[in-house]
Design a protein around this motif. Structure first.
Motif, PDB file in Angstrom:
ATOM      1  N   SER A 108       0.868  -1.180   0.000  1.00 55.57           N
ATOM      2  CA  SER A 108       0.000   0.000   0.000  1.00 55.57           C
ATOM      3  C   SER A 108       0.907   1.232   0.000  1.00 55.57           C
ATOM      4  O   SER A 108       2.126   1.099   0.092  1.00 55.57           O
ATOM      5  CB  SER A 108      -0.913  -0.022   1.231  1.00 55.57           C
ATOM      6  N   ILE A 110       1.491   5.764   0.736  1.00 63.70           N
ATOM      7  CA  ILE A 110       1.103   7.099   1.204  1.00 63.70           C
ATOM      8  C   ILE A 110       1.206   8.024  -0.005  1.00 63.70           C
ATOM      9  O   ILE A 110       2.245   8.068  -0.672  1.00 63.70           O
ATOM     10  CB  ILE A 110       2.041   7.614   2.315  1.00 63.70           C
ATOM     11  N   ASP A 147      -5.344  11.566   5.456  1.00 60.76           N
ATOM     12  CA  ASP A 147      -4.680  11.649   6.758  1.00 60.76           C
ATOM     13  C   ASP A 147      -4.585  13.088   7.246  1.00 60.76           C
ATOM     14  O   ASP A 147      -4.754  13.360   8.425  1.00 60.76           O
ATOM     15  CB  ASP A 147      -3.264  11.052   6.672  1.00 60.76           C
ATOM     16  N   SER A 163      -3.739   7.880   2.669  1.00 58.53           N
ATOM     17  CA  SER A 163      -3.303   6.477   2.602  1.00 58.53           C
ATOM     18  C   SER A 163      -4.108   5.802   1.506  1.00 58.53           C
ATOM     19  O   SER A 163      -5.331   5.945   1.449  1.00 58.53           O
ATOM     20  CB  SER A 163      -3.586   5.760   3.923  1.00 58.53           C
ATOM     21  N   THR A 165      -4.820   2.075   0.233  1.00 59.65           N
ATOM     22  CA  THR A 165      -4.641   0.699   0.696  1.00 59.65           C
ATOM     23  C   THR A 165      -5.201  -0.286  -0.317  1.00 59.65           C
ATOM     24  O   THR A 165      -6.317  -0.100  -0.823  1.00 59.65           O
ATOM     25  CB  THR A 165      -5.363   0.496   2.048  1.00 59.65           C
ATOM     26  N   GLU A 206       4.206   1.937   2.007  1.00 64.70           N
ATOM     27  CA  GLU A 206       3.996   1.734   3.443  1.00 64.70           C
ATOM     28  C   GLU A 206       5.094   0.815   3.946  1.00 64.70           C
ATOM     29  O   GLU A 206       5.373  -0.227   3.353  1.00 64.70           O
ATOM     30  CB  GLU A 206       2.623   1.111   3.692  1.00 64.70           C
ATOM     31  N   ASN A 269       2.982   7.390   9.021  1.00 64.31           N
ATOM     32  CA  ASN A 269       3.492   8.216   7.932  1.00 64.31           C
ATOM     33  C   ASN A 269       4.967   8.573   8.142  1.00 64.31           C
ATOM     34  O   ASN A 269       5.723   8.678   7.174  1.00 64.31           O
ATOM     35  CB  ASN A 269       2.652   9.489   7.783  1.00 64.31           C
TER      36      ASN A 269
END
Length: 357
Positions: A108, A110, A147, A163, A165, A206, A269
């Motif tokens: 995943s 950011i 976020d 994020s 995912t 991530e 993060n």
């Protein structure tokens, strides 16, 4: 590309060793580790077996043709022709599986967008880009969660961090890192002049299953009142969290309603940013030997231009221009992303070829 037999044998030997060890060990941790490696190497072995079977059939068919049987020889010739046509594809398939891989391919990610030069128009463009990525993510079945954000005065975002995912997020979005430039007539422009603005995109994997050492003494944690869209959306308590990692100067924030949740998001993060610093250091070390900038992740590099008057989007790394800008901004990014992945694959295959010379 003709893959050396020794390399193929090495893969098969490793697979057999893993299977033998899995049958004999009772160590739980080792079983987990071996099972993971087994799952990773099995597709490679299956492809190698198909290739070896095809290679072994060639001399058998040639021998059959040489015998000159009037019934069997023509059939063998036809089969040999089809087999020789399929061999390059089988070789390429195995080569791609053997080529150096990004171990974060399936992670995943950011997603960070920041308005660059262009004032209000840059913030609006950052908002348009975030909407584009959100649409693309939805089509892929990924989940997007914001976020933290800082809104632009005329709309859009000065900065937004989210994020994303799902399976294979980083592998598909990693080539989006860089400076994105837009050429269009802003809504605020009365004279109809075309303006050029920019936004910066960063895509960070991530940091899962990676040891990132963070000491409490290296952190400064501040809480503050979130400044949202105004009115009922503004938090009435100091729930937003800002974490500064003192040795690196990295600052991360999160502005959800729960302070506890914000700490967890900000720490996640921070780990992603620190892991990304490690990745970038490795990329820089490798960059001298790389012919292409596709996978460099250089955030200062201008990678793409979105030209609204001409309805085109151009990626400067692979010299690809598409004339479907309205659809592209609605998240129809597949053609561009696939072209970037293909270019990266070609580069990895070239690296593998160098190894075999």
């Amino acid at each position: 590309m003709h893959l050396p037999q020794a390399k193929l044998d090495q893969v098969m030997d490793r697979f057999r060793m893993i299977e033998a060890r899995m049958e004999s060990t009772t160590d739980g941790a080792e079983i987990v580790r071996l099972s993971k490696e087994h799952a990773e190497i099995k597709p490679v072995c299956d492809a190698v077996e198909r290739l070896l079977k095809a290679r072994n059939q060639v001399p058998e068919l040639e021998e059959m043709i040489a015998l000159g049987d009037p019934d069997l020889a023509p059939l063998a010739e036809e089969e040999l022709g089809a087999l020789k046509e399929s061999l390059p594809d089988l070789e390429r398939g195995v080569a791609l599986l053997l080529a150096p891989k990004d171990k974060d391919e399936n992670a995943s990610a950011i997603l960070e967008l920041r308005a660059g030069t262009g004032g209000d128009e840059a913030a609006l463009f950052a908002g348009d880009l975030f909407r584009m990525y959100s649409r693309y993510a939805a089509a892929q079945g990924w989940k997007v969660e914001v976020d933290s954000l800082s809104e632009g005065e005329a709309g859009g975002f000065k900065e937004i961090i989210a994020s994303v995912t799902g399976e294979g997020v980083f592998g598909k979005l990693k080539f989006e890192s860089g400076v994105h430039r837009v050429q269009r007539v802003p809504a605020t422009e009365a004279g109809g002049r075309i303006h050029t603005s920019a936004a910066t995109v960063a895509v960070l994997p991530e940091a899962e299953d990676v040891e990132i050492e963070i000491h409490d003494k290296d952190l400064r944690i501040d809480t503050y009142r979130s400044s949202g869209a105004g009115g009922q959306h503004v938090n009435k308590t100091d729930s937003a969290v800002r974490i500064t990692h003192l040795p690196t100067g990295i600052v991360v924030t999160s502005s959800e309603k729960s302070q506890h949740q914000n700490r967890a998001i900000a720490m996640r993060n921070l780990k992603a940013r620190m892991y990304d610093m490690q990745r970038q250091a490795l990329d820089t070390a490798r960059s001298d030997s790389r012919k292409s900038q596709v996978g460099s992740g250089d955030r200062s590099e201008r990678i793409r231009t979105y030209n609204y008057p001409q309805g085109r989007v151009s990626d400067h790394r692979i010299n690809l221009t598409l004339y479907n800008l309205p659809q592209f901004m609605e998240g129809d990014m597949g053609q561009m992303i696939n072209a970037l992945i293909a270019e990266d694959q070609a580069e990895r295959l070239a690296q593998l070829e160098e190894e075999f010379r």
